[in-house]
Each structure stands twice: as C-alpha cells, then as structure tokens.
Design a protein around this motif. Structure first.
Motif, PDB file in Angstrom:
ATOM      1  N   SER A 109       0.852  -1.228   0.010  1.00  0.00           N
ATOM      2  CA  SER A 109      -0.028  -0.151   0.186  1.00  0.00           C
ATOM      3  C   SER A 109       0.823   1.289  -0.056  1.00  0.00           C
ATOM      4  O   SER A 109       1.455   1.554  -0.828  1.00  0.00           O
ATOM      5  N   PRO A 138      -6.201   3.122  -6.828  1.00  0.00           N
ATOM      6  CA  PRO A 138      -5.079   3.116  -6.041  1.00  0.00           C
ATOM      7  C   PRO A 138      -3.896   2.728  -6.854  1.00  0.00           C
ATOM      8  O   PRO A 138      -3.512   1.397  -6.472  1.00  0.00           O
ATOM      9  N   LEU A 146      -3.269   6.256  -0.004  1.00  0.00           N
ATOM     10  CA  LEU A 146      -4.480   5.474   0.311  1.00  0.00           C
ATOM     11  C   LEU A 146      -5.064   5.987   1.592  1.00  0.00           C
ATOM     12  O   LEU A 146      -6.168   6.183   1.887  1.00  0.00           O
TER      13      LEU A 146
END
Length: 662
Positions: free
Chosen positions: A392, A553, A634
């Motif tokens: 992430s 994303p 994120l």
C-alpha cells in the motif's frame, strides 16, 4: 434428542486438532503468529520482549533511498522465528480464546509496529483496523432517521462494487435494486474466463474486509476462485433476490420537478421498464468494454478470433497454431497457461510492460497456513494487515518523480530505480544468451508509467522452441493468418486478442442530469472525465459514480479498498440527506474544479503524466491527462471519504424544490 459423541471419538478428534495446531505453527507466518500469542495470552509484554530483537525501520525507507534491504520487508530474523514457534507450541491449545479481542488504538499501533517491523504512525491505525478486518467501517454521520420505505437506490452492476453496495445499503436500511446486464454476478471475474485468468493482488487482501476468506488455495487467486468467493458472499448476505440479471440500464434521467432519477432498463427479451429512485450508484468499473483493435481483414480470417474478455469455453487449442496480441497482465497469463497445449505460439507485442518476478503468484497456500487462518485467534486479521501494509502506502514513492534524480537518470527516483533494476535483472537472467528477446521486451518508459506485471511463467514460455516473440502489432489479417507491422506473415489457426478493455466511465449509459445536460457531454464523450472525490459530478444530484476518474489506487492495494471507500461514502451521503431533511445533494462546480486542480497538480509529479516517452495505455486520455490514478496516499483518500463535507454541496429541499447552500 442430541446425539452424544462417544468418548473415544472425542478423544481422537481432540488429538487430531492438537496435531493440526502444531503442524500449522511450524509453517505459518511468524509475525501474525506472535500477534495471536498476544491475543490469546493477553501478555503485551511479548511485544517488548520480541520487539527489542527486531530492527524497526521507517516505513518504506529502503524504497525511498533505493537501498535494497538484506532481508525482505517485515521478515523476522531466523532466531526470532524459532523462538516464536517454540512459544506458540508451549502456549497455544485447540481451546484457545481471544482475550484481547480488538486492542485499543495505542496497543494496536504497538502491535502493528512489531507485526510489520516498521514504524506505524497514529494516522494509519483507523484504516488498518478496518482493512485488516478487526472492525467494520465506522458510521460517521449520526444515525437518528431510519430510511423511509419510499426512499430507494438503484445500483448499476453486480461486480465487486455493486455487491458491496447492496450489502451496505441493506445494512443501513435503504431499499435498493441492482441491475446487472450479464447472467451472473462478478463483473470482471465473470467476463474474464480465459486460460490463466488470475488476480494480481494477494488473495488474503483482495477481498472484503468484512468477509475474510481463510480458504484461498493460492496466494494470488485464479479468476475462477475469486468468482466463487463473490458468489459465496452474495449467498451469505442473501442479496441475490434484489439483483435483476440480464437487465441492461439504457438511461438515467434526473427529474428536476420530482427530485428523483428515472431509470430505463431493458431485459434479455427486449422488454423495457421505467423505474424511479432517489439515488443512483453506478458500479460498472472503469474497464468494462473489450478493446477490439480495428485491423483490416479481421472478418476474412478462416480460423477463430477470440478476445480474452469474451472467451469461448469450448475452444480447444490443442495442436493449434496460435497468435496472441498484447503483453499486459492478460497476455502474460494466457501465454504462460496455453504454451504446453499449442503446436506453435506467436506473441505479438506492441509496447512491452516492465515485468518483475513474484514466486507467490503461482504458489499454493499450505494446509497449515489455511488451518492457522481459520482457527488461531486473530491470525487472519494480522496476516491480512501485513498483506495490505507491504502493498500500500509503502509503495507511494514508486511512481513519483524526484526532479533532481530524473535529470540524470532514466528512472524517476531511487525507488523507481529499484524497480527498474529488479525488472532488468530478471529479464537478463531469464534470457541469458538471448539479447534479441531482451531488446524486444525492454520498455521505453519508466516503471509504473504502465502497470507493473508479475510474471506467472511468461518469460519461461518465451524461451520454448515453438514460441516466437514479435515486437510489432497487427497490420492486416488474412484468411490464413496475420501480417505484422514489420511485414512478417504469421500463419494461424487461432488469434487471441489479449488487448484488454477500453476505458469507459459510465458514458455507455445515457445519463441526463439537471437542465438536460448529459454526463457524456460533460466528460467529452468519456475522454475527459472529472469528478469530486472521483465520485460526484456537478449537475447530477444523488448520482454516485463509483470507481470514477482519478480514484484508482495505482501505486498499491487493490480495487477492493476502492469498493469499500466509495460505498461507505455513498451510504454516509444518503444518511446525511435523511438526517437533514434534504431530497438531494449536488456538488458545487467550484468545489469540483478546485479538487481537480489539486489532482492535476499532484499527478504532475508522477510518471503517469511524465513517463519519459509517449505511452499507449489506459491511464491517460487523448490529451495526455492521467484520468485513472488517484494522486493521494491510500490513507489520505480513505480519510477524505469518511463522510461528506456539507460545504461542498448545494442541497435540494423537498418543500419548494429550492436549491440552496447549506
């Protein structure tokens, strides 16, 4: 009367569970296992004891500096692993309970730091608790008004977002109806049934945070297995009766005088119906129309032409001469999957991607790991947290340009250079003695300008004697085969178009907003889509475009988190309307413009806008503007979508139909 299990049977069952537990301890991931020990014993001193033996680093620091770590991120030293397993054998039993349940924020932060061996700041705690599956998404708008029976929502599409929307709308008490053009749920995973179709995000993260699945067979799920997971979710939540299959939405028109949407649908038999709803949620994804290249002579081909998104399950490739066009994720999976079946395989590559090794792509999940995920308290949640953490915001720096570095390097930054070197080294090692393949497969743009591809066996397939790689495209199709843009004729029985999807943000539906303006007009036929938060468009009240422009994303995580963010925000908006007595909300044009100005400014610092070479891909529109990637971390985007900001909207009230700012 309940049957009692014989004593000897119960004893045998207990012995079996003990054996399964200890077998699982020996193979499962030690980091989530340590966290489970803390949960089961309630002994937070274990964090201090083992934490002192770990090197806690800055999150993603080696990416930013470009220094390769001696051990993979988050991997524990061998002696620590051995001690954790020994302690688990000593302390865990089949009757173990979770004494901690959900740790408070500070304890959770400490545990996450030890679990990842990286510093976890307070700002990440809420998103980690939710995305790991410890807690459900927290409702932010006060819930004092129950949705009335005559307030309804229409959801268009029953893929990963549409299913989620149905579940969360039902949980919040909203009446809803889902219209799905296909015969089944699944969206992408019902369409993509080609050989080798698989998800390129880890299984244990690419799923709903509120519906964890301990039974994944592989660390990266096949399309078939993921579709099975989604079907299980639909069955578990009982939402199938609210889905109208084989029903295509033709248009949606906002009725200014009634403050509702009028939605026209067409069923498989051609029957058209008109529906009314207070809000419309489009859950079509951004890649839903097969991209069929316009090549002369396609209709003349004497064999079979098939697009991967329209796969013919009866197609037998055994002994066939096959040509594959494309080299993205889909082509890579197809080639690796069919190479052993065909007589010859010609792979036509127009613009190669950077490809990196990833052993876990093809690895099965060991039985012991599955047992731990299903049976050891909170092991699954911590396993998922680590899957998310290392895929992430640690990777946020990858596509971002370091101006000073980029002046003297092909790559965009030290982090980007790491990916570049990994991909180059993998290519050179895979094709030792084959400089021709290295030359044909080397992209002319920086890593991350197009999607990074994880290799399921593509490179190995290209070294086979019956496989030929062409750095070209199709110039013309003849009855017997293909003529490439290099002038080479390739004879074929089957042509596989692994050319992906055309980028389409809902403009295939005739959506008409206030004053008769269409969404297609606003978005210049879909070429220049812009939305507030990637969801709302001025002039289209109560329209929520999930997976909209600049929301993907692209630096990490997966479509699943986008699904949860957008659905959560939509429910919060609808509840806000009820709580404040409004019929509808419409984002102000100045707010939308200001948001998109900030989006463009942030994206201007990324390889998605400045790849160093013209890139043909779906990230950018015809003017070169990046319309797919979200520019924020994120955690930042997730935070923006917790609840609506009333100052961003004009609200339509029921009594007079007057539009006024809050």
């Amino acid at each position: 009367m309940t049957e009692t299990m014989p004593l000897d049977s119960r004893a045998a069952d207990d012995e079996d569970r003990v054996a399964q537990l200890h077998a699982a301890i020996d193979v499962c991931d030690p980091a989530p296992l340590l966290m489970s020990l803390v949960h089961v014993t309630g002994d937070t001193g274990l964090l201090d004891e083992f934490g002192l033996r770990l090197t806690i680093s800055e999150p993603g620091n080696h990416y930013r500096t470009g220094t390769r770590p001696t051990t993979p991120p988050g991997q524990y030293p061998v002696d620590v692993i051995a001690d954790i397993r020994a302690r688990a054998h000593q302390l865990l039993t089949p009757e173990m309970d979770d004494l901690l349940s959900v740790p408070d924020s500070e304890l959770f932060r400490r545990m996450a730091t030890v679990a990842t061996s990286e510093r976890v700041d307070d700002e990440f705690v809420p998103i980690l608790r939710e995305q790991a599956g410890f807690v459900l998404a927290e409702r932010r708008v006060p819930v004092t008004v129950t949705p009335p029976d005559d307030f309804s929502v229409i959801v268009i599409g029953a893929g990963i977002v549409g299913i989620n929307a149905a579940i969360k709308l039902a949980d919040a008490g909203f009446a809803y109806r889902v219209f799905e053009a296909r015969h089944e749920i699944g969206g992408t995973w019902s369409r993509n049934t080609y050989p080798g179709a698989a998800v390129d995000t880890p299984s244990h993260y690419y799923s709903y945070s509120f519906e964890l699945n301990p039974g994944w067979s592989k660390y990266y799920p096949s399309g078939v297995e993921y579709q099975k997971y989604l079907k299980g979710v639909v069955e578990s939540y009982g939402i199938a009766d609210n889905i109208a299959f084989r029903t295509r939405v033709l248009s949606a028109r906002w009725l200014d005088d009634q403050h509702v949407w009028e939605v026209t649908t067409e069923s498989a038999d051609g029957t058209r119906e008109v529906h009314r709803a207070n809000a419309v949620v489009t859950a079509l994804g951004m890649l839903n129309s097969p991209n069929i290249p316009d090549v002369e002579g396609m209709d003349s081909f004497g064999g079979t032409i098939v697009h991967t998104a329209e796969w013919d399950e009866s197609l037998d490739l055994t002994g066939k001469r096959v040509v594959v066009l494309g080299t993205g994720c889909t082509s890579v999976q197809v080639v690796a999957s069919i190479v052993d079946e065909v007589e010859s395989l010609d792979v036509v590559v127009r613009s190669p991607h950077w490809i990196v090794p990833e052993k876990a792509v093809v690895n099965d999940v060991p039985d012991g790991e599955k047992w731990a995920l299903a049976n050891i308290p909170r092991y699954h949640e911590w396993f998922r947290l680590r899957s998310y953490w290392f895929a992430s915001d640690n990777l946020y720096v990858m596509p971002r340009i370091d101006p000073e570095w980029a002046q003297t390097h092909f790559s965009a930054s030290p982090a980007n250079e790491m990916v570049l070197n990994t991909a180059r080294n993998y290519m050179e090692t895979s094709f030792a003695g084959r400089p021709d393949l290295v030359e044909k497969l080397t992209p002319d743009f920086r890593p991350y300008a197009k999607r990074i591809v994880k290799d399921p066996g593509f490179y190995k397939a290209l070294t086979r004697d019956h496989v030929t790689l062409h750095r070209a495209s199709f110039q013309r199709v003849t009855p017997e085969g293909v003529i490439t843009t290099e002038g080479e004729f390739v004879r074929a029985d089957v042509i596989i178009l692994a050319t992906g999807f055309a980028l389409e943000f809902t403009t295939s539906i005739d959506i008409v907003g206030r004053d008769g303006h269409t969404l297609a007009e606003r978005w210049k036929g879909g070429d220049d889509p812009r939305a507030y938060l990637g969801i709302q468009v001025s002039g289209f009240p109560n329209l929520f475009v999930t997976a909209g422009p600049n929301s993907a994303p692209n630096h990490g995580a997966g479509h699943n988190i986008l699904s949860e963010e957008h659905v959560h925000y939509t429910v919060e908006c609808l509840q806000y309307l009820l709580e404040n007595g409004h019929d509808a909300m419409d984002v102000r044009q100045d707010v939308l413009d200001d948001y998109n100005r900030k989006v463009d400014e942030a994206l201007d610092k990324t390889v998605w806008v400045h790849p160093g070479a013209e890139v043909n891909g779906y990230y950018r529109n015809s003017a070169g503007r990046a319309v797919v990637p979200c520019p924020w971390r994120l955690v930042d985007y997730w935070s923006l979508l917790r609840e609506p900001n009333p100052d961003a909207f004009e609200f339509i009230d029921p009594a007079s139909g007057r539009v006024g700012e809050m």
